[in-house]
Design a protein around this motif. Structure first.
Motif, PDB file in Angstrom:
ATOM      1  N   GLU A  96       6.399  18.629 -12.754  1.00 14.04           N
ATOM      2  CA  GLU A  96       7.527  19.302 -13.049  1.00 14.04           C
ATOM      3  C   GLU A  96       7.753  19.376 -14.476  1.00 14.04           C
ATOM      4  O   GLU A  96       8.166  20.290 -15.143  1.00 14.04           O
ATOM      5  N   ASP A  97       7.084  18.457 -15.244  1.00 18.00           N
ATOM      6  CA  ASP A  97       7.300  18.466 -16.589  1.00 18.00           C
ATOM      7  C   ASP A  97       6.428  19.585 -17.320  1.00 18.00           C
ATOM      8  O   ASP A  97       6.957  20.253 -18.178  1.00 18.00           O
ATOM      9  N   VAL A 157       0.882  -1.194   0.068  1.00 15.43           N
ATOM     10  CA  VAL A 157      -0.140   0.033  -0.073  1.00 15.43           C
ATOM     11  C   VAL A 157       0.792   1.250   0.012  1.00 15.43           C
ATOM     12  O   VAL A 157       0.365   2.268  -0.711  1.00 15.43           O
ATOM     13  N   SER A 158       1.894   1.197   0.872  1.00 17.05           N
ATOM     14  CA  SER A 158       2.675   2.513   0.887  1.00 17.05           C
ATOM     15  C   SER A 158       3.575   2.628  -0.438  1.00 17.05           C
ATOM     16  O   SER A 158       3.662   3.728  -0.954  1.00 17.05           O
ATOM     17  N   SER A 159       3.770   1.484  -1.334  1.00 16.55           N
ATOM     18  CA  SER A 159       4.658   1.721  -2.429  1.00 16.55           C
ATOM     19  C   SER A 159       3.551   2.070  -3.696  1.00 16.55           C
ATOM     20  O   SER A 159       3.959   3.133  -4.297  1.00 16.55           O
ATOM     21  N   LEU A 160       2.483   1.946  -3.173  1.00 15.73           N
ATOM     22  CA  LEU A 160       1.237   2.079  -4.281  1.00 15.73           C
ATOM     23  C   LEU A 160       0.926   3.719  -4.223  1.00 15.73           C
ATOM     24  O   LEU A 160       0.856   4.082  -5.143  1.00 15.73           O
ATOM     25  N   PHE A 219       1.706   9.465  -5.779  1.00 18.97           N
ATOM     26  CA  PHE A 219       2.163  10.791  -5.375  1.00 18.97           C
ATOM     27  C   PHE A 219       3.157  11.248  -6.248  1.00 18.97           C
ATOM     28  O   PHE A 219       3.407  12.392  -6.536  1.00 18.97           O
ATOM     29  N   PHE A 220       4.316  10.404  -6.248  1.00 16.06           N
ATOM     30  CA  PHE A 220       5.442  10.908  -6.981  1.00 16.06           C
ATOM     31  C   PHE A 220       5.236  11.028  -8.611  1.00 16.06           C
ATOM     32  O   PHE A 220       5.858  11.964  -9.226  1.00 16.06           O
ATOM     33  N   ARG A 221       4.160  10.299  -9.069  1.00 16.54           N
ATOM     34  CA  ARG A 221       3.923  10.445 -10.601  1.00 16.54           C
ATOM     35  C   ARG A 221       3.161  11.626 -10.774  1.00 16.54           C
ATOM     36  O   ARG A 221       3.602  12.587 -11.871  1.00 16.54           O
ATOM     37  N   LYS A 222       2.300  12.405  -9.807  1.00 13.90           N
ATOM     38  CA  LYS A 222       1.752  13.682  -9.877  1.00 13.90           C
ATOM     39  C   LYS A 222       2.790  14.754  -9.846  1.00 13.90           C
ATOM     40  O   LYS A 222       2.637  15.791 -10.578  1.00 13.90           O
ATOM     41  N   LYS A 223       3.993  14.657  -8.943  1.00 13.04           N
ATOM     42  CA  LYS A 223       4.903  15.578  -8.873  1.00 13.04           C
ATOM     43  C   LYS A 223       5.664  15.545 -10.276  1.00 13.04           C
ATOM     44  O   LYS A 223       5.975  16.780 -10.619  1.00 13.04           O
TER      45      LYS A 223
END
Length: 97
Positions: free
Chosen positions: A92-93, A76-79, A84-88
């Motif tokens: 940034e892109d 669950v934490s990796s998901l 969250f990191f994909r949205k960041k």
């Protein structure tokens, strides 16, 4: 004065004999009590040893449950971190362009 010099050692010896007898009686009573306590401790030890199998089963079960919950929490934490990191990265892109 001669009376006291002959009478006091007799009293001291009698009191020492009484003290010695009381010490012997207390020693015997303490030995009897220690033997009774030893029997009780042996009985409790036997009963605890009979429950060791149950304690091992409980320990094994809790270890398995902990490992399963750890795996679920890691998943669950990796998901969540991927989301969250994909949205960041997407933000940034967009700011780079």
């Amino acid at each position: 004065m001669d009376f006291w010099l002959s009478f006091l050692p007799i009293i001291i010896y009698v009191l020492l004999i009484i003290l010695l007898i009381i010490g012997i009686i207390l020693g015997i009573k303490s030995i009897i009590t220690i033997n009774k306590v030893e029997k009780v401790v042996d009985d409790v030890n036997e009963k605890v040893e009979s429950l060791n199998g149950l304690f091992q089963i409980v320990d094994f079960t809790t270890d398995k449950l902990v490992s399963i919950t750890d795996k679920v929490i890691d998943g669950v934490s990796s998901l969540a971190s991927k989301l969250f990191f994909r949205k960041k990265k997407n933000k940034e892109d967009e700011t780079d362009e």
